[in-house]
Design an enzyme around this catalytic site. Structure first.
Site, PDB file in Angstrom:
ATOM      1  N   PRO A   2      41.451  35.408  40.835  1.00  0.00           N
ATOM      2  CA  PRO A   2      40.305  36.230  40.483  1.00  0.00           C
ATOM      3  C   PRO A   2      40.240  36.456  38.974  1.00  0.00           C
ATOM      4  CG  PRO A   2      41.815  37.431  41.932  1.00  0.00           C
ATOM      5  CD  PRO A   2      42.340  36.076  41.773  1.00  0.00           C
ATOM      6  N   GLU A   3      39.138  36.050  38.379  1.00  0.00           N
ATOM      7  CA  GLU A   3      38.917  36.230  36.950  1.00  0.00           C
ATOM      8  C   GLU A   3      37.822  37.282  36.776  1.00  0.00           C
ATOM      9  OE1 GLU A   3      38.442  32.370  35.085  1.00  0.00           O
ATOM     10  OE2 GLU A   3      39.619  31.419  36.661  1.00  0.00           O
TER      11      GLU A   3
END
Length: 271
Positions: A2-3
């Site tokens: 997850p960015e």
DNA sequence: CACATTGTTACCAG
DNA sequence: ACTGGTAACAATGT
């Protein structure tokens, strides 16, 4: 994995669903990743109300009514799921927050690299001070971006992914933005003209916004707070497309390790 | 069953 | 003091 766009998507879901609720309970099956300790976390958060939810870089921060905050890092495979008490269990759930109104916040994490940390609002925290400016905020614009990167001597891709230089960009969005800007991932940052840097920053904004629009990239196991996958992976230009044709020129996309990380690029388009 | 995975840090050299 | 480069680390599905 997850960015910025994925974490921001979760943040918005959580904001909608659990701000205003009170934490009634906390249970963990993996106290190794609960700081400072399971017992102290319980003491600090039970009875407090969630006042607001913030994102900084790839971290989520719950601000509580009692002057404490909860910091979450999802690392590679962490998920934060909003469920009702009694809902079927979610695989790999290691920590559960019991909330008012019969809700639960479940932290599921296949790799168990993610963690939870509770500290006081006034406590100075090294972790939160080390981040560079946030893209998509007033803190950054094309000119500031150029100023930040122009003296960096390492490959531009590593500069983009360095959280102390720019916050929130990881492997997916670094690969995609460099492709759109026609920049080779291993080009030294200080080797980019101002014009190129400006273009790159605009492309970073573009791919981050696209990621948000499609509710994140679920190339792997990312899901939002409702357990739903994002759709940005359907729009990748290069990420994960090693040996496939370049969407622009048809040349076979190349795969290299840059700083030990998988990197896909078009050897013809990206100079 | 060794490996790939990935964000982050520890460590070292310059 | 700061930068850059590399190894190590967390744990596990494949």
């Amino acid at each position: 994995m997850p960015e910025l766009p994925e974490v921001e998507t979760i943040r918005k879901d959580l904001e909608k669903e659990i701000v205003g609720l009170t934490i009634l309970d906390f249970k963990t099956e993996w106290p190794k990743k609960v700081f400072p300790s399971e017992k102290e976390v319980k003491r600090r958060i039970i009875g407090a109300t969630i006042k607001s939810i913030e994102r900084r870089a790839k971290l989520l921060i719950f601000h509580l009514s009692n002057n404490y905050k909860i910091i979450f890092h999802l690392k590679i495979s962490g998920q934060l799921l909003i469920r009702c008490k009694g809902n079927p269990s979610d695989k790999y759930t290691h920590h559960v927050f019991g909330l008012s109104k019969g809700k639960q916040l479940r932290f599921a994490d296949l790799r168990k690299f993610g963690y939870i940390k509770v500290i006081s609002e006034t406590e100075k925290d090294k972790e939160l001070e080390k981040f560079g400016p946030e893209p998509l905020s007033q803190e950054l614009n094309p000119q500031k971006f150029y100023e930040i990167i122009k003296n960096r001597k390492k490959p531009i891709k590593l500069v983009l992914m360095d959280q102390g230089i720019i916050a929130g960009v990881g492997n997916i969005y670094a690969n995609e933005s460099l492709f759109l800007a026609h920049i080779h991932p291993e080009r030294k940052a200080n080797n980019l003209s101002e014009e190129k840097a400006v273009t790159l920053y605009k492309k970073i904004e573009q791919v981050l916004k696209e990621g948000l629009e499609f509710r994140g990239a679920s190339d792997n196991n990312y899901v939002d707070a409702y357990g739903e996958k994002g759709r940005y992976q359907e729009h990748f230009r290069v990420y994960g497309k090693r040996d496939k044709p370049c969407p622009k020129c048809g040349t076979t996309l190349k795969y290299n390790k840059v700083g030990g990380r998988g990197t896909v690029f078009c050897p013809k388009c990206q100079k």
